[in-house]
Design a protein around this motif. Structure first.
Motif, PDB file in Angstrom:
ATOM      1  N   ILE A   1     -39.223 -11.454  10.879  1.00  0.00           N
ATOM      2  CA  ILE A   1     -38.394 -10.525   9.997  1.00  0.00           C
ATOM      3  C   ILE A   1     -37.454  -9.632  10.593  1.00  0.00           C
ATOM      4  O   ILE A   1     -36.507  -9.439  10.052  1.00  0.00           O
ATOM      5  CB  ILE A   1     -39.811  -9.649   9.480  1.00  0.00           C
ATOM      6  N   GLY A   2     -37.736  -9.067  11.992  1.00  0.00           N
ATOM      7  CA  GLY A   2     -36.719  -8.521  12.393  1.00  0.00           C
ATOM      8  C   GLY A   2     -35.417  -9.160  12.718  1.00  0.00           C
ATOM      9  O   GLY A   2     -34.312  -8.895  12.821  1.00  0.00           O
ATOM     10  N   THR A   3     -35.677 -10.447  13.083  1.00  0.00           N
ATOM     11  CA  THR A   3     -34.714 -11.682  13.342  1.00  0.00           C
ATOM     12  C   THR A   3     -33.707 -11.823  12.011  1.00  0.00           C
ATOM     13  O   THR A   3     -32.462 -11.834  12.022  1.00  0.00           O
ATOM     14  CB  THR A   3     -35.180 -12.802  13.847  1.00  0.00           C
ATOM     15  N   GLY A   4     -34.530 -11.736  11.032  1.00  0.00           N
ATOM     16  CA  GLY A   4     -33.800 -12.082   9.518  1.00  0.00           C
ATOM     17  C   GLY A   4     -33.096 -10.605   9.258  1.00  0.00           C
ATOM     18  O   GLY A   4     -31.645 -10.850   8.835  1.00  0.00           O
ATOM     19  N   LEU A   5     -33.514  -9.593   9.863  1.00  0.00           N
ATOM     20  CA  LEU A   5     -32.737  -8.382   9.456  1.00  0.00           C
ATOM     21  C   LEU A   5     -31.321  -8.404  10.225  1.00  0.00           C
ATOM     22  O   LEU A   5     -30.682  -8.112   9.755  1.00  0.00           O
ATOM     23  CB  LEU A   5     -33.902  -7.380   9.694  1.00  0.00           C
ATOM     24  N   MET A   6     -31.507  -8.637  11.519  1.00  0.00           N
ATOM     25  CA  MET A   6     -30.409  -8.711  12.369  1.00  0.00           C
ATOM     26  C   MET A   6     -29.394  -9.877  12.082  1.00  0.00           C
ATOM     27  O   MET A   6     -28.213  -9.518  12.206  1.00  0.00           O
ATOM     28  CB  MET A   6     -30.900  -8.796  14.007  1.00  0.00           C
ATOM     29  N   LEU A   7     -29.703 -11.050  11.603  1.00  0.00           N
ATOM     30  CA  LEU A   7     -28.959 -11.735  10.838  1.00  0.00           C
ATOM     31  C   LEU A   7     -28.217 -11.388   9.947  1.00  0.00           C
ATOM     32  O   LEU A   7     -26.801 -11.504   9.614  1.00  0.00           O
ATOM     33  CB  LEU A   7     -29.530 -13.144  10.651  1.00  0.00           C
ATOM     34  N   LEU A   8     -28.771 -10.742   8.948  1.00  0.00           N
ATOM     35  CA  LEU A   8     -27.794  -9.958   7.899  1.00  0.00           C
ATOM     36  C   LEU A   8     -26.947  -8.835   8.290  1.00  0.00           C
ATOM     37  O   LEU A   8     -26.042  -8.835   7.489  1.00  0.00           O
ATOM     38  CB  LEU A   8     -29.031  -9.506   6.791  1.00  0.00           C
ATOM     39  N   ALA A   9     -27.662  -8.079   9.086  1.00  0.00           N
ATOM     40  CA  ALA A   9     -26.852  -6.739   9.535  1.00  0.00           C
ATOM     41  C   ALA A   9     -25.519  -7.472  10.296  1.00  0.00           C
ATOM     42  O   ALA A   9     -24.438  -6.854  10.240  1.00  0.00           O
ATOM     43  CB  ALA A   9     -27.616  -6.028  10.709  1.00  0.00           C
ATOM     44  N   ALA A  10     -25.482  -8.613  11.041  1.00  0.00           N
ATOM     45  CA  ALA A  10     -24.363  -9.284  11.747  1.00  0.00           C
ATOM     46  C   ALA A  10     -23.275 -10.013  10.630  1.00  0.00           C
ATOM     47  O   ALA A  10     -22.418 -10.313  11.207  1.00  0.00           O
ATOM     48  CB  ALA A  10     -25.139 -10.060  12.675  1.00  0.00           C
ATOM     49  N   GLY A  11     -24.094 -10.222   9.484  1.00  0.00           N
ATOM     50  CA  GLY A  11     -23.086 -10.729   8.550  1.00  0.00           C
ATOM     51  C   GLY A  11     -23.224 -12.322   8.917  1.00  0.00           C
ATOM     52  O   GLY A  11     -22.181 -13.125   8.361  1.00  0.00           O
ATOM     53  N   ALA A  12     -24.196 -12.809   9.563  1.00  0.00           N
ATOM     54  CA  ALA A  12     -24.321 -14.088   9.725  1.00  0.00           C
ATOM     55  C   ALA A  12     -25.144 -15.287   8.470  1.00  0.00           C
ATOM     56  O   ALA A  12     -25.096 -16.123   8.785  1.00  0.00           O
ATOM     57  CB  ALA A  12     -25.271 -14.423  10.881  1.00  0.00           C
ATOM     58  N   ALA A  13     -25.205 -14.268   7.702  1.00  0.00           N
ATOM     59  CA  ALA A  13     -26.230 -14.936   6.344  1.00  0.00           C
ATOM     60  C   ALA A  13     -25.967 -13.898   5.310  1.00  0.00           C
ATOM     61  O   ALA A  13     -25.897 -12.712   5.522  1.00  0.00           O
ATOM     62  CB  ALA A  13     -27.480 -15.167   6.944  1.00  0.00           C
ATOM     63  N   ASP A  14     -26.260 -14.334   4.100  1.00  0.00           N
ATOM     64  CA  ASP A  14     -26.303 -13.605   3.079  1.00  0.00           C
ATOM     65  C   ASP A  14     -27.519 -13.508   2.436  1.00  0.00           C
ATOM     66  O   ASP A  14     -28.197 -12.337   1.561  1.00  0.00           O
ATOM     67  CB  ASP A  14     -25.458 -14.107   1.843  1.00  0.00           C
ATOM     68  N   ALA A  15     -28.428 -14.130   2.833  1.00  0.00           N
ATOM     69  CA  ALA A  15     -30.096 -14.284   2.584  1.00  0.00           C
ATOM     70  C   ALA A  15     -30.856 -14.649   3.304  1.00  0.00           C
ATOM     71  O   ALA A  15     -30.404 -15.978   4.187  1.00  0.00           O
ATOM     72  CB  ALA A  15     -30.351 -14.743   1.095  1.00  0.00           C
ATOM     73  N   VAL A  16     -32.120 -14.361   3.593  1.00  0.00           N
ATOM     74  CA  VAL A  16     -32.903 -14.896   4.997  1.00  0.00           C
ATOM     75  C   VAL A  16     -34.370 -15.050   4.418  1.00  0.00           C
ATOM     76  O   VAL A  16     -34.953 -13.993   3.922  1.00  0.00           O
ATOM     77  CB  VAL A  16     -32.714 -14.298   6.187  1.00  0.00           C
ATOM     78  N   LEU A  17     -34.955 -16.199   4.327  1.00  0.00           N
ATOM     79  CA  LEU A  17     -36.244 -16.419   4.139  1.00  0.00           C
ATOM     80  C   LEU A  17     -36.994 -16.116   5.163  1.00  0.00           C
ATOM     81  O   LEU A  17     -36.791 -16.964   6.410  1.00  0.00           O
ATOM     82  CB  LEU A  17     -36.492 -17.949   3.475  1.00  0.00           C
ATOM     83  N   VAL A  18     -37.782 -15.306   5.498  1.00  0.00           N
ATOM     84  CA  VAL A  18     -38.597 -14.923   6.644  1.00  0.00           C
ATOM     85  C   VAL A  18     -40.065 -14.723   6.406  1.00  0.00           C
ATOM     86  O   VAL A  18     -40.417 -14.936   5.280  1.00  0.00           O
ATOM     87  CB  VAL A  18     -38.102 -13.390   7.283  1.00  0.00           C
ATOM     88  N   GLY A  19     -40.779 -14.719   7.725  1.00  0.00           N
ATOM     89  CA  GLY A  19     -42.290 -14.629   7.654  1.00  0.00           C
ATOM     90  C   GLY A  19     -43.078 -15.349   8.740  1.00  0.00           C
ATOM     91  O   GLY A  19     -42.543 -15.330   9.858  1.00  0.00           O
ATOM     92  N   GLY A  20     -44.227 -15.663   8.642  1.00  0.00           N
ATOM     93  CA  GLY A  20     -45.015 -16.375   9.517  1.00  0.00           C
ATOM     94  C   GLY A  20     -45.984 -17.217   9.018  1.00  0.00           C
ATOM     95  O   GLY A  20     -46.606 -17.036   7.648  1.00  0.00           O
ATOM     96  N   ALA A  21     -46.402 -18.126   9.822  1.00  0.00           N
ATOM     97  CA  ALA A  21     -47.477 -19.256   9.240  1.00  0.00           C
ATOM     98  C   ALA A  21     -48.357 -19.721  10.525  1.00  0.00           C
ATOM     99  O   ALA A  21     -47.711 -19.657  11.498  1.00  0.00           O
ATOM    100  CB  ALA A  21     -46.750 -20.320   8.437  1.00  0.00           C
ATOM    101  N   GLU A  22     -49.568 -19.791  10.075  1.00  0.00           N
ATOM    102  CA  GLU A  22     -50.465 -20.306  11.172  1.00  0.00           C
ATOM    103  C   GLU A  22     -51.885 -20.798  10.618  1.00  0.00           C
ATOM    104  O   GLU A  22     -52.522 -20.570   9.449  1.00  0.00           O
ATOM    105  CB  GLU A  22     -51.107 -18.918  11.963  1.00  0.00           C
ATOM    106  N   ALA A  23     -52.100 -21.906  11.379  1.00  0.00           N
ATOM    107  CA  ALA A  23     -53.697 -22.353  10.593  1.00  0.00           C
ATOM    108  C   ALA A  23     -54.245 -22.934  12.139  1.00  0.00           C
ATOM    109  O   ALA A  23     -54.307 -24.121  12.231  1.00  0.00           O
ATOM    110  CB  ALA A  23     -53.296 -23.456   9.656  1.00  0.00           C
ATOM    111  N   SER A  24     -54.915 -22.048  12.659  1.00  0.00           N
ATOM    112  CA  SER A  24     -55.488 -22.514  14.010  1.00  0.00           C
ATOM    113  C   SER A  24     -57.074 -22.143  14.257  1.00  0.00           C
ATOM    114  O   SER A  24     -57.204 -21.003  14.822  1.00  0.00           O
ATOM    115  CB  SER A  24     -54.943 -21.774  15.004  1.00  0.00           C
ATOM    116  N   THR A  25     -57.858 -22.346  13.292  1.00  0.00           N
ATOM    117  CA  THR A  25     -59.237 -22.051  13.094  1.00  0.00           C
ATOM    118  C   THR A  25     -60.438 -22.889  13.822  1.00  0.00           C
ATOM    119  O   THR A  25     -61.267 -22.974  13.589  1.00  0.00           O
ATOM    120  CB  THR A  25     -59.480 -21.784  11.617  1.00  0.00           C
ATOM    121  N   SER A  26     -59.687 -23.766  14.640  1.00  0.00           N
ATOM    122  CA  SER A  26     -60.563 -25.145  14.895  1.00  0.00           C
ATOM    123  C   SER A  26     -61.365 -24.552  16.115  1.00  0.00           C
ATOM    124  O   SER A  26     -61.193 -23.588  16.760  1.00  0.00           O
ATOM    125  CB  SER A  26     -59.574 -26.041  15.526  1.00  0.00           C
TER     126      SER A  26
END
Length: 409
Positions: free
Chosen positions: A160-185
């Motif tokens: 999310i912080g990286t997406g924030l910085m991309l927008l602040a730098a003018g490198a993007a107009d929108a960023v889909l951000v988040g996290g995913a994990e599936a490690s319950t083995s």
């Protein structure tokens, strides 16, 4: 000086169910989805949301991300087919700590039982940690930067912080951000158990005197970030704001946090300064709150360093007692939970908290759903909003914090 970045869509897949609304409702109700020492997304049926081809070509963690992203984009009104921004101006940043462990272990078993010629050529593209970010850009046609942040349990927050910085730098107009994990083995469980991090009793309760470790969960949290100007231009409903972000490294130990708490406090302080928010303005803290004796203590020490006397009066809870520790997805799901708490002016409890550990110092720990105090509206001032803090601390000394805000619905 605030960031000017707003949230226009939220999505989540967690052990409490599919949907950001389900996450909030059940968390506030004090429900726990932990069973048998795990937080599994038992209600998730990939075939209800994805095509057979998508399922065949993806690991479970990427499927979570695809479904959570579809929810966030639908909420933002991105369902008409035409993108509101040029495709090359839309980025994807998804955090993941362990990658497609399910795919790796399944194909390892195939290798042992049937031979190398039967190993799927899709294994690599399924198990690599960047698979979720890659799949989101493929599925939705986003051609801006697509990357994975892999920083253990702070991956989702740092995405999310990286997406924030991309927008602040003018490198993007929108960023889909988040996290995913599936490690319950069983393999992952065994590794964390032997590292002394898992709860041997199967009853993980952060901040409780009897806490003895965390339990592993799975899921995904996705947010759509846009500039405030861009969202206003297209008439989008704003769900909240990302006001500030801070991050630091302990440079101390492979797994143990810095015993002084200073680097972690520095990350929180950076987020507050970036947001232009004073500690007394924080209305809720969604803590990392793993439920290990050491980490809970050091997190509280770090928060006290960063927030000072204000900490004692701020409602504080951990959602890990309801859904488990989602590793690379934890920070993103907890950011969604924090925004939902602010939007509905109700904070979820730390489920099962019975005897708060007095060694943690004076804290306003939430045991039951708690209404959050909404600032009064003054003439000529903007509508009142609630401000929250979400923290993440990962193995390897990764510290990250977000300051979020929302106007109660």
């Amino acid at each position: 000086m605030t960031s000017g970045v707003v949230v226009t869509g939220l999505g989540a897949v967690t052990p409490l169910g599919v949907g950001a609304g389900v996450l909030h409702r059940r968390a506030v109700a004090g429900d726990s989805a932990l069973a048998g020492g795990l937080g599994r997304c038992e209600d998730f049926r990939a075939a209800d949301h994805l095509s057979r081809q998508q399922i065949r070509r993806t690991d479970r963690f990427a499927r979570f991300a695809l479904v959570a992203a579809a929810e966030a984009l639908a909420q933002a009104g991105w369902t008409s087919g035409a993108l509101p921004y040029p495709a090359e101006r839309i980025a994807c940043v998804v955090g993941c700590a362990l990658g497609g462990t399910e795919s790796f272990e399944a194909q390892r078993d195939v290798l042992r039982q049937q031979g190398a010629e039967f190993v799927s050529p899709l294994m690599v593209s399924s198990m690599m940690a960047n698979a979720a970010a890659s799949q989101l850009s493929l599925r939705f046609g986003f051609q801006g930067e697509a990357l994975c942040v892999a920083s253990a349990c702070s991956s989702g927050t740092q995405a999310i912080g990286t997406g924030l910085m991309l927008l602040a730098a003018g490198a993007a107009d929108a960023v889909l951000v988040g996290g995913a994990e599936a490690s319950t083995s069983e393999l992952v469980q065994a590794a964390f158990r032997n590292a002394g991090a898992l709860s041997p009793t199967g009853d993980s309760v952060p901040f409780d005197r009897g806490r003895d470790g965390f339990l592993i969960g799975e899921g995904a949290g996705i947010l759509l970030l846009e500039t405030a100007a861009g969202a206003a231009a297209r008439g989008a409903a704003v769900l909240g704001e990302v006001l500030g972000y801070g991050a630091s490294a302990d440079a101390h130990h492979l797994t143990a946090p810095d015993p002084t708490g200073v680097p972690a406090a520095r990350a929180v302080g950076q987020a507050l300064r970036a947001a232009g928010v004073a500690p007394r303005e924080i209305g809720y803290v969604n803590a990392h709150g793993t439920g290990t004796v050491l980490n809970d203590q050091l997190e509280c020490d770090a928060l006290r360093l960063a927030l000072g006397p204000a900490l004692e009066g701020i409602p504080l809870s951990s959602t890990k007692s309801a859904i488990g520790h989602l590793f690379g997805a934890a920070g993103a799901v907890e950011a969604v939970a924090t925004l939902q708490a602010l939007r509905h002016a109700t904070a979820p409890p730390t489920v099962g908290l019975r005897e708060p550990d007095e060694r943690l110092g004076r804290l306003n720990l939430i045991r039951h759903a708690t209404p959050l105090a909404v600032p009064g509206t003054l003439p000529g001032r903007p509508a009142p909003r609630l401000v929250g803090l979400s923290t993440s601390f990962g193995f390897g000394g990764h510290n990250a914090a977000l300051v979020l805000a929302a106007s109660p619905a």
